[in-house]
Design a protein around this motif. Sequence first.
Motif, short mmCIF file in Angstrom:
data_model
loop_
_atom_site.label_atom_id
_atom_site.label_comp_id
_atom_site.label_asym_id
_atom_site.label_seq_id
_atom_site.Cartn_x
_atom_site.Cartn_y
_atom_site.Cartn_z
N PHE A 36 -17.55 -57.40 47.22
CA PHE A 36 -17.14 -57.83 48.55
C PHE A 36 -17.83 -57.04 49.66
O PHE A 36 -18.00 -57.53 50.77
N PHE A 37 -18.23 -55.80 49.38
CA PHE A 37 -18.68 -54.91 50.44
C PHE A 37 -20.18 -54.61 50.41
O PHE A 37 -20.66 -53.74 51.12
N GLY A 38 -20.93 -55.31 49.58
CA GLY A 38 -22.37 -55.12 49.56
C GLY A 38 -22.81 -53.91 48.76
O GLY A 38 -22.01 -53.21 48.13
N LYS A 39 -24.10 -53.63 48.81
CA LYS A 39 -24.69 -52.57 47.99
C LYS A 39 -24.57 -51.21 48.67
O LYS A 39 -24.80 -51.08 49.87
N LYS A 40 -24.23 -50.21 47.88
CA LYS A 40 -24.16 -48.83 48.35
C LYS A 40 -25.13 -48.01 47.52
O LYS A 40 -25.13 -48.08 46.29
N GLU A 41 -26.00 -47.22 48.18
CA GLU A 41 -27.00 -46.48 47.42
C GLU A 41 -27.19 -45.07 47.97
O GLU A 41 -26.86 -44.78 49.12
N GLU A 42 -27.72 -44.22 47.10
CA GLU A 42 -27.97 -42.82 47.45
C GLU A 42 -29.28 -42.39 46.80
O GLU A 42 -29.52 -42.63 45.61
N VAL A 43 -30.15 -41.76 47.58
CA VAL A 43 -31.41 -41.24 47.06
C VAL A 43 -31.14 -39.88 46.41
O VAL A 43 -30.47 -39.03 46.99
N ILE A 44 -31.66 -39.70 45.19
CA ILE A 44 -31.48 -38.42 44.49
C ILE A 44 -32.83 -37.90 44.03
O ILE A 44 -33.82 -38.64 43.96
N GLN A 45 -32.86 -36.61 43.71
CA GLN A 45 -34.08 -36.00 43.21
C GLN A 45 -33.71 -34.91 42.21
O GLN A 45 -32.91 -34.02 42.52
N PHE A 46 -34.27 -35.00 41.01
CA PHE A 46 -33.99 -34.00 39.98
C PHE A 46 -34.85 -32.76 40.20
O PHE A 46 -36.02 -32.86 40.61
N SER A 47 -34.26 -31.61 39.90
CA SER A 47 -35.02 -30.36 40.00
C SER A 47 -35.88 -30.17 38.76
O SER A 47 -35.76 -30.90 37.77
N ASP A 48 -36.74 -29.16 38.77
CA ASP A 48 -37.62 -28.88 37.63
C ASP A 48 -36.83 -28.46 36.40
O ASP A 48 -37.31 -28.58 35.27
N GLY A 49 -35.61 -27.98 36.62
CA GLY A 49 -34.80 -27.51 35.49
C GLY A 49 -33.90 -28.57 34.88
O GLY A 49 -33.09 -28.27 33.99
N ALA A 50 -34.03 -29.82 35.31
CA ALA A 50 -33.19 -30.90 34.79
C ALA A 50 -33.52 -31.17 33.32
O ALA A 50 -34.68 -31.10 32.91
N THR A 51 -32.50 -31.48 32.52
CA THR A 51 -32.70 -31.69 31.08
C THR A 51 -31.92 -32.90 30.58
O THR A 51 -30.94 -33.32 31.19
N LEU A 52 -32.39 -33.43 29.44
CA LEU A 52 -31.68 -34.47 28.70
C LEU A 52 -31.22 -33.86 27.39
O LEU A 52 -32.01 -33.27 26.65
N SER A 53 -29.92 -33.99 27.09
CA SER A 53 -29.36 -33.40 25.88
C SER A 53 -28.49 -34.44 25.18
O SER A 53 -27.58 -34.99 25.79
N GLN A 54 -28.77 -34.69 23.88
CA GLN A 54 -28.09 -35.74 23.14
C GLN A 54 -27.05 -35.18 22.17
O GLN A 54 -27.22 -34.11 21.59
N SER A 55 -25.99 -35.95 22.00
CA SER A 55 -25.04 -35.75 20.91
C SER A 55 -24.82 -37.11 20.27
O SER A 55 -25.40 -38.10 20.70
N ASN A 56 -23.98 -37.19 19.25
CA ASN A 56 -23.75 -38.47 18.59
C ASN A 56 -23.15 -39.50 19.53
O ASN A 56 -23.38 -40.70 19.39
N PHE A 57 -22.43 -39.04 20.53
CA PHE A 57 -21.65 -39.93 21.38
C PHE A 57 -22.31 -40.26 22.71
O PHE A 57 -22.10 -41.32 23.27
N GLN A 58 -23.14 -39.33 23.23
CA GLN A 58 -23.64 -39.50 24.58
C GLN A 58 -24.93 -38.70 24.80
O GLN A 58 -25.31 -37.88 23.97
N THR A 59 -25.57 -38.98 25.91
CA THR A 59 -26.71 -38.19 26.38
C THR A 59 -26.35 -37.64 27.75
O THR A 59 -25.88 -38.38 28.62
N ILE A 60 -26.56 -36.35 27.94
CA ILE A 60 -26.21 -35.69 29.19
C ILE A 60 -27.46 -35.48 30.03
O ILE A 60 -28.44 -34.88 29.56
N ILE A 61 -27.46 -35.98 31.26
CA ILE A 61 -28.51 -35.68 32.23
C ILE A 61 -27.98 -34.56 33.10
O ILE A 61 -27.09 -34.79 33.94
N SER A 62 -28.50 -33.37 32.89
CA SER A 62 -27.95 -32.19 33.55
C SER A 62 -28.92 -31.66 34.61
O SER A 62 -30.12 -31.52 34.35
N ASP A 63 -28.38 -31.40 35.79
CA ASP A 63 -29.18 -30.88 36.90
C ASP A 63 -28.24 -30.06 37.78
O ASP A 63 -27.01 -30.25 37.75
#
Length: 385
Positions: A299-326
């Motif tokens: 009803f209220f249209g699109k809402k957006e936010e620009v983001i930027q990951f730092s150099d220390g951002a990581t992807l970490s997997q488990s059986n259930f999920q993947t974590i994008i950590s920053d």
Amino acid sequence: MRQLFITFSFLMVFLIPQIGNSQAEDVLNHNNSLFEQVAQIAPISINPYTSVFLTSACSKAGLHNDYVATHPFYNNWFVLVLFGILFLFTLIVRPVMATNQLTGTLVKVDNWLENKAGIVINALVILLPVFITETPHDNEVVYQAGFISITFKALLILVLSTYILFVIMTVRLFIDFLIFLSPVPFMDTALQIIKIVFTGLLVLISIISPVTSVMITVILFLISLIVFRRVKRLINRVTYFIIYPILNLFRKKERLLFSNNDFTVLVYAKKKTSKFKKGSLLRLIKRDDKLFLINNRFFFGKKEEVIQFSDGATLSQSNFQTIISDEHVLMLLNRSYHKYIDDISTHLGIKVLDKLEEPSSPKHGLLNRIKQMFRKEDLTQLKDI
């Protein structure tokens, strides 16, 4: 504010149905037909398939009010047979599958899809008489869309009933999920049976006393509205980590990772951002070398936010999920994206810290693949996300 809007809408529908018509008897008769129409919301909100089947069966058996008896949807043999099959599935298959927590995930998927079907069913119930049999009165406001015309009254009822259904069904689904995650055996099976019985009772009330059915709908809606915001986060968690991975089993890589040639993944916001709340389901999109978090609101249209990951951002997997950590952003990915971790790492420019090895010989068959996807420990972990 929302409660005031709903109250005002009800006044518009029931107390001002015929602007310019001063005859009280005509207004009363008009409202009686409206009560018979809106009375169908209560049973649909609890169990759409059972509601349609029982209402249609009652109509064919001669137990009906004027609205049901002449309705092109309920008074239809094809609808009776189709929803009779869906009712038998609800009555027999769901309770059996719900006895096992792993196969019970399929029941939750079916419940979630049934909610979506309930919205469509409600729209058909409201709009079919308008398109097929109803002729607008001279003093009614009519919207024209091509060769289709719809009165303001019908449009208002459609919008209002859709919102009411959405709120009640969300809370009902929340109760389903709570029982599904509980360790008590057979609770889910008992809930399926209770919903069928309760829906049957609501169907009888909607036919015999539409005014009572409307009152029940209002009570269910107000109770659901009070707790709606609190239950939304659990609904999002179960939907994202349980429902979507099963629905995505047969989706190809291009549909999961790309949209209009832009790289995109659906993420769960574990941490609050500057524009989005914790627990939101968002689209992470890479467009013109920039990353956006986007929420497409109906009803209220699109809402957006620009983001930027730092150099220390990581992807970490488990059986259930993947974590994008920053340091600024914390997001989770469900199992649908496990085997595409390298592609996600490349497009987002994030290094992989822990990678989960996929089974060398995956099992075939839907149930086997689901059992391979989820463990009981995963379902317990879902409560703590």
